[in-house]
Design a protein around this motif. Sequence first.
Motif, short mmCIF file in Angstrom:
data_model
loop_
_atom_site.label_atom_id
_atom_site.label_comp_id
_atom_site.label_asym_id
_atom_site.label_seq_id
_atom_site.Cartn_x
_atom_site.Cartn_y
_atom_site.Cartn_z
N LYS A 95 -57.85 -48.31 -55.47
CA LYS A 95 -58.79 -47.18 -55.35
C LYS A 95 -60.09 -47.45 -56.10
O LYS A 95 -61.16 -47.02 -55.69
CB LYS A 95 -58.13 -45.91 -55.88
CG LYS A 95 -57.14 -45.27 -54.93
CD LYS A 95 -56.61 -43.96 -55.49
CE LYS A 95 -55.67 -43.27 -54.50
NZ LYS A 95 -55.16 -41.98 -55.03
N THR A 96 -59.97 -48.15 -57.23
CA THR A 96 -61.14 -48.43 -58.05
C THR A 96 -61.75 -49.80 -57.79
O THR A 96 -62.76 -50.16 -58.38
CB THR A 96 -60.76 -48.34 -59.54
OG1 THR A 96 -59.69 -49.26 -59.80
CG2 THR A 96 -60.31 -46.94 -59.92
N SER A 97 -61.09 -50.57 -56.89
CA SER A 97 -61.50 -51.94 -56.56
C SER A 97 -61.38 -52.91 -57.73
O SER A 97 -61.94 -54.01 -57.69
CB SER A 97 -62.95 -51.98 -56.01
OG SER A 97 -63.02 -51.31 -54.77
N ILE A 98 -60.63 -52.54 -58.76
CA ILE A 98 -60.40 -53.42 -59.90
C ILE A 98 -59.69 -54.70 -59.45
O ILE A 98 -59.92 -55.78 -60.00
CB ILE A 98 -59.59 -52.70 -60.99
CG1 ILE A 98 -60.49 -51.70 -61.72
CG2 ILE A 98 -58.98 -53.68 -62.00
CD1 ILE A 98 -59.77 -50.83 -62.73
N ASP A 99 -58.81 -54.58 -58.43
CA ASP A 99 -58.05 -55.75 -57.98
C ASP A 99 -58.94 -56.87 -57.45
O ASP A 99 -58.55 -58.04 -57.45
CB ASP A 99 -57.02 -55.34 -56.92
CG ASP A 99 -57.67 -54.76 -55.66
OD1 ASP A 99 -58.60 -53.95 -55.80
OD2 ASP A 99 -57.22 -55.12 -54.56
N GLU A 100 -60.17 -56.53 -57.04
CA GLU A 100 -61.08 -57.53 -56.46
C GLU A 100 -61.88 -58.29 -57.52
O GLU A 100 -62.46 -59.34 -57.22
CB GLU A 100 -62.06 -56.84 -55.50
CG GLU A 100 -61.44 -55.97 -54.43
CD GLU A 100 -60.82 -56.77 -53.30
OE1 GLU A 100 -60.93 -58.02 -53.31
OE2 GLU A 100 -60.21 -56.15 -52.41
N ILE A 101 -61.93 -57.79 -58.74
CA ILE A 101 -62.82 -58.34 -59.76
C ILE A 101 -62.57 -59.81 -60.11
O ILE A 101 -63.53 -60.55 -60.38
CB ILE A 101 -62.80 -57.46 -61.03
CG1 ILE A 101 -63.43 -56.09 -60.68
CG2 ILE A 101 -63.56 -58.10 -62.19
CD1 ILE A 101 -63.44 -55.09 -61.82
N PRO A 102 -61.31 -60.31 -60.09
CA PRO A 102 -61.12 -61.74 -60.36
C PRO A 102 -61.86 -62.68 -59.41
O PRO A 102 -62.02 -63.87 -59.70
CB PRO A 102 -59.60 -61.92 -60.23
CG PRO A 102 -59.04 -60.60 -60.61
CD PRO A 102 -60.01 -59.61 -60.03
#
Length: 199
Positions: A95-102
């Motif tokens: 939901k926060t797109s944190i998973d894409e940050i790497p």
Amino acid sequence: MYKHFFKRFIDLIFSIILLPFLLILILVVALAIKAEDKGPIFYTANRLGKNEKIYKMYKFRTMKVNAPDLRNPDGSTFNSEEDPRLLKTGKIFRKTSIDEIPQILNVLFGNMSIIGPRPDLPEHIKQYSKEEKEKLTVLPGLTGYNQAYFRNSIEWSERKKNDVYYARNISFLFDCRIFLKTIQTVLFRKNVFLTKEGS
């Protein structure tokens, strides 16, 4: 000049600046994931990059260990808020797109850009038309035209058309618009999950 030089320069500076933030975030996410199921922190998968080159894309893991691979009828990846494969933390990360940050690491390594088409699975190239392959003339992006304006709310065929449009019209101003729109979309959590089966 922008497409062939300045864009990569901006990507490199941007990823270097964000690297310390990523390292801190890894510690926080690691604690959250390990507290839930003790599995690996990262998810890596092969993706289709510029000029049809295959590369490893990095993400924070959002699914349970050994989760089955589910696809929509059109071959695109299944994505739903009610997906039973998702971890509790995984729903938050998506939901926060944190998973894409790497993928900042992918930008640093030069196989992704901050702005560009989202990468597909390598086998998806078999379903590309000649025109759709034009999306592969630019680096895939951490975010892009589809993610900023539609996220996961439109069908894969429409996303590919938009990717071709981006590849044909890439410019500094276009990238700035996409970047600002991405911030708005993430903050308001718009179109995170598919709204209907097969979309």
